[in-house]
Design a protein around this motif. Sequence first.
Motif, mmCIF file in Angstrom:
data_model
loop_
_atom_site.group_PDB
_atom_site.id
_atom_site.type_symbol
_atom_site.label_atom_id
_atom_site.label_comp_id
_atom_site.label_asym_id
_atom_site.label_seq_id
_atom_site.Cartn_x
_atom_site.Cartn_y
_atom_site.Cartn_z
ATOM 1 N N LYS A 17 75.143 99.589 36.876
ATOM 2 C CA LYS A 17 76.117 100.202 37.767
ATOM 3 C C LYS A 17 75.458 101.204 38.709
ATOM 4 O O LYS A 17 75.752 101.268 39.902
ATOM 5 C CB LYS A 17 77.197 100.915 36.944
ATOM 6 C CG LYS A 17 78.117 99.978 36.186
ATOM 7 C CD LYS A 17 79.180 100.767 35.432
ATOM 8 C CE LYS A 17 80.111 99.839 34.668
ATOM 9 N NZ LYS A 17 81.130 100.596 33.915
ATOM 10 N N ARG A 22 74.126 94.724 41.687
ATOM 11 C CA ARG A 22 75.067 93.708 42.150
ATOM 12 C C ARG A 22 74.923 93.442 43.645
ATOM 13 O O ARG A 22 75.383 92.425 44.145
ATOM 14 C CB ARG A 22 76.497 94.133 41.836
ATOM 15 C CG ARG A 22 76.997 95.319 42.648
ATOM 16 C CD ARG A 22 78.348 95.780 42.160
ATOM 17 N NE ARG A 22 78.217 96.317 40.821
ATOM 18 C CZ ARG A 22 79.257 96.763 40.119
ATOM 19 N NH1 ARG A 22 80.462 96.672 40.611
ATOM 20 N NH2 ARG A 22 79.087 97.265 38.934
ATOM 21 N N ARG A 58 77.091 92.983 35.137
ATOM 22 C CA ARG A 58 77.215 93.937 36.238
ATOM 23 C C ARG A 58 78.609 94.550 36.299
ATOM 24 O O ARG A 58 78.766 95.725 36.631
ATOM 25 C CB ARG A 58 76.890 93.249 37.567
ATOM 26 C CG ARG A 58 75.489 92.647 37.617
ATOM 27 C CD ARG A 58 75.341 91.736 38.818
ATOM 28 N NE ARG A 58 76.298 90.638 38.766
ATOM 29 C CZ ARG A 58 76.457 89.747 39.740
ATOM 30 N NH1 ARG A 58 75.726 89.836 40.843
ATOM 31 N NH2 ARG A 58 77.322 88.767 39.622
ATOM 32 N N THR A 59 79.603 93.757 36.002
ATOM 33 C CA THR A 59 80.986 94.226 36.081
ATOM 34 C C THR A 59 81.603 94.473 34.709
ATOM 35 O O THR A 59 82.661 95.099 34.610
ATOM 36 C CB THR A 59 81.860 93.196 36.817
ATOM 37 O OG1 THR A 59 81.861 91.970 36.065
ATOM 38 C CG2 THR A 59 81.306 92.933 38.216
ATOM 39 N N ARG A 61 82.804 92.116 32.929
ATOM 40 C CA ARG A 61 83.938 91.201 32.880
ATOM 41 C C ARG A 61 83.519 89.825 32.378
ATOM 42 O O ARG A 61 82.415 89.360 32.667
ATOM 43 C CB ARG A 61 84.557 91.045 34.277
ATOM 44 C CG ARG A 61 85.192 92.321 34.801
ATOM 45 C CD ARG A 61 86.485 92.607 34.069
ATOM 46 N NE ARG A 61 87.146 93.804 34.571
ATOM 47 C CZ ARG A 61 88.294 94.269 34.094
ATOM 48 N NH1 ARG A 61 88.910 93.624 33.128
ATOM 49 N NH2 ARG A 61 88.835 95.368 34.587
#
Length: 263
Positions: A17, A22, A58-59, A61
Motif C-alpha cells: 500500500k 499497484r 495489493r487491495t 480483495r
Amino acid sequence: MLSNNKTSWSGYLQFLKEVAVRDEPVIINNFNDFIHACGYVHIFFGQVIPLFYILDYRTGRYIKISGNFAGYTAETFVNEGIAHTLEIYQRDHLKLFDKTIFPQRLSILAEISSAEHQNYIFSYNACVRAKDGSYQHYLQRSCFLSDQHGNPIFSMGIIANLNGEFKRNQVIQTVEKIDPTGLNPSTVIFRQSYQVGEVERSFSAREIEVLKYMSEGLSSKQIAHKMFLSEHTVVNHRRHMQDKSSLPNANALICYAVKSGLI
C-alpha cells in the motif's frame, strides 16, 4: 528486488500500500494459460477440491472464490476481503503465519526469478473459526504471480477441509517446484513443521480442574457447584480451553486431554 522493509505478512500488505506497487503495470497474458501451466486441473489440484480462490495482495480483495467456506458465503469473502479472513483465523495459527511462515516464503521467492514464481506451490495446514463457533482445520495450496521486482501480487490457491486423524497443534509447510508441462513429478524443495503454542502449559490449574470434571460427565452447572464458581465462569473456562487447543467441542477436548496426559 524484494524489499527489506517487510518482515511479516501484515507488514508486506502494508508495504504494497505504501509504495504504490499497484501503479506499476502487472501484465497477465492468457491468464487461463497461466492457471493451466500451474496445473489447474492435472498438477495443482490433483483431485476434486471444493474451493478455489484468487487473492489480490495489493487491495486485500478476493478476485474470485469458488464456493462457501467454514459456514461463510463466498460473497462474504469477496465483499469483506482479507479483513474477514484475519477475523476468523485462529489467533495462534495467524501469529505463526504472519511472523514465521510468510517471511520464509518471501525469502524462498527472493532466490527465484519472478517469472518462475508461478511454478512453485506452497502448502500448509491452518485453522479458522467457523460460523457456528467451532474450529475448522484446512489445507491450503497456493502459488504466486509476482511483479518484475519479485513482489508477490496475486495468490492463487485451493482450500480443502482436513478430516481424520492428524496433529492439530502441528503445522507443516512444504514448497514444491512443479514442471509446467506436467511431464515430470514435482520436487519438494522445502519442508518444515511448527508447533502452534504449548497447549498443555497454557492451561491454567482452574481450567484443568474443570477439564477433569468434564471428563467425569458433569455439566457446567454441576462443575460450578463443585468448584464454588458461577456457571458463566465455567463456560468461559471451557471456551478458553477450546480456543487454546483449536479443538471443535468438549468431547474432542477431553480426548486430547487424556491422550496428552493432562487428566
